[in-house]
Enzyme design. Sequence first.
Site, PDB file in Angstrom:
ATOM      1  CE1 TYR A 142      -3.560   2.663   0.886  1.00 38.96           C
ATOM      2  CE2 TYR A 142      -2.099   3.305   2.675  1.00 38.96           C
ATOM      3  CZ  TYR A 142      -3.202   3.559   1.883  1.00 38.96           C
ATOM      4  OH  TYR A 142      -3.944   4.698   2.090  1.00 38.96           O
ATOM      5  CG  ASP A 237       5.919   3.409   0.609  1.00 38.93           C
ATOM      6  OD1 ASP A 237       6.278   3.991   1.658  1.00 38.93           O
ATOM      7  OD2 ASP A 237       4.727   3.264   0.282  1.00 38.93           O
ATOM      8  CE  LYS A 265       2.441   4.774   8.390  1.00 38.12           C
ATOM      9  NZ  LYS A 265       1.067   4.998   8.798  1.00 38.12           N
TER      10      LYS A 265
HETATM   11  N1  HOZ Z   1      -2.606   3.627   6.749  1.00 36.32           N
HETATM   12  C1  HOZ Z   1      -2.901   2.928   7.973  1.00 36.32           C
HETATM   13  C2  HOZ Z   1      -3.148   1.504   7.701  1.00 36.32           C
HETATM   14  N2  HOZ Z   1      -2.042   0.842   7.173  1.00 36.32           N
HETATM   15  C3  HOZ Z   1      -4.063   3.497   8.708  1.00 36.32           C
HETATM   16  C4  HOZ Z   1      -3.789   4.832   9.237  1.00 36.32           C
HETATM   17  C5  HOZ Z   1      -4.774   5.310  10.283  1.00 36.32           C
HETATM   18  O1  HOZ Z   1      -5.913   4.901  10.289  1.00 36.32           O
HETATM   19  O2  HOZ Z   1      -4.364   6.116  11.092  1.00 36.32           O
END
Ligand code: HOZ
Length: 429
Positions: A142, A237, A265
Amino acid sequence: MSKNDTLFQRAQITTPGGVNSPVRAFRSVGGTPRFIQRAEGAHFWDADDKQYIDYIGSWGPAILGHAHPTVIKAVQEAAALGLSFGAPTEGEIMMAEEICKLVPSIEQVRLVSSGTEATMSALRLARGATKRDKIIKFEGCYHGHADSLLVKAGSGLLTFGNPTSAGVPEDFTKHTLVLDYNNCEQLEAAFKEFGDQIACVIVEPVAGNMNLIKATDAFLQTMRRLCDESGSILIFDEVMCGFRVALGGAQSLYGITPDLTALGKVIGGGLPVAAFGGRASIMKHLAPLGGVYQAGTLSGNPVAVAAGLTTLKLIQAPGFYDELSRSTKRLSDGFTALGKKYDISFCADAIGGMFGIYFSKEIPSSYSQMMQSDTASFNQFFHLMLDQGVYLAPSAFEAGFVSIAHSDSIIDRTLAYAENALKSLGKPK
Ligand code: HOZ
């Protein structure tokens, strides 16, 4: 009715599904999402004041544990000087210098506000620099929610992809080829067929969005070689794994140099900072130097940069990653041992401060293997843990995160709760 229930009902009136990011709605595990009111170290507390050991860490950023006093102080000091200027600051230079120092493949970097922006912009840059349209991604990786990345494999191995989201026109995905993760033969075949048309390959070198799945050395080496041979750009990524699995990211562990890297992050320390960067010869195509446009009002925001920069300094403490990896491995080894003890198809894996738990006999190495895991057992396990005060990712397909604040006693307590949960699960096979 609990306060969480009341808040969830209220939230659904004004917010679709009651949440601002889908996985938070607990749809795959069922039940009421917990509304968090505060967090400290390895714990957070929900609206009913129930305490949880937190294993999502804001989906990665909280590597120091929540509300680290040094980060909070830096944020407070920066906020007192003004929240946003829309003009450059010295803090942004310091942040860029720190990233370039810690990740040597990054000679120049652009700060943005989210991982989606970072990967989307890296992709546009790769297309602009190579003057090619086609891209390769891998099933189960993803890379944020940009149109051309919300794509699943097409009808045949070398056919271009189909949208995975409503609202993404098929036309937008017709340049995206989706291959199996950790499959070198498919990569070879794709480059044989389309090599001189491929702008870039984008990959999570440690995948964290189909649960935790590690790339093999051969897989990453093959894509590096094929990109070199074809003049394509290799994008790592590392939004999730950067500064998470090692100080220099997954690229430092695997010893592979990507052309571009997307980060997020951890580099924001809990505030919205992400980045993309790489070889200066590619980065020079970015506006205002080159013709690839990218911009953002809150890019390099001074308060967010203060949180990120302070976090980047703190994670350089001697032994930080040894300790983080040791605790995470203690947790994952403990889970695996419980699977064996109770003869349950349950195991775990870890790298740096990331872990995966799988209701399967073996650790999966691809999306299709991951899809075969027993999600019904995961969902039961999730709730049995939640009831005991352990907050795991509310989906079988997400990785988990440990922080430096997760002490051995917290981890051992987690394992004791897991033992209770697995005992009452019976013996799913
Ligand atoms: N992108 C996250 C899942 N892999 C979720 C991010 C969120 O809900 O804070």
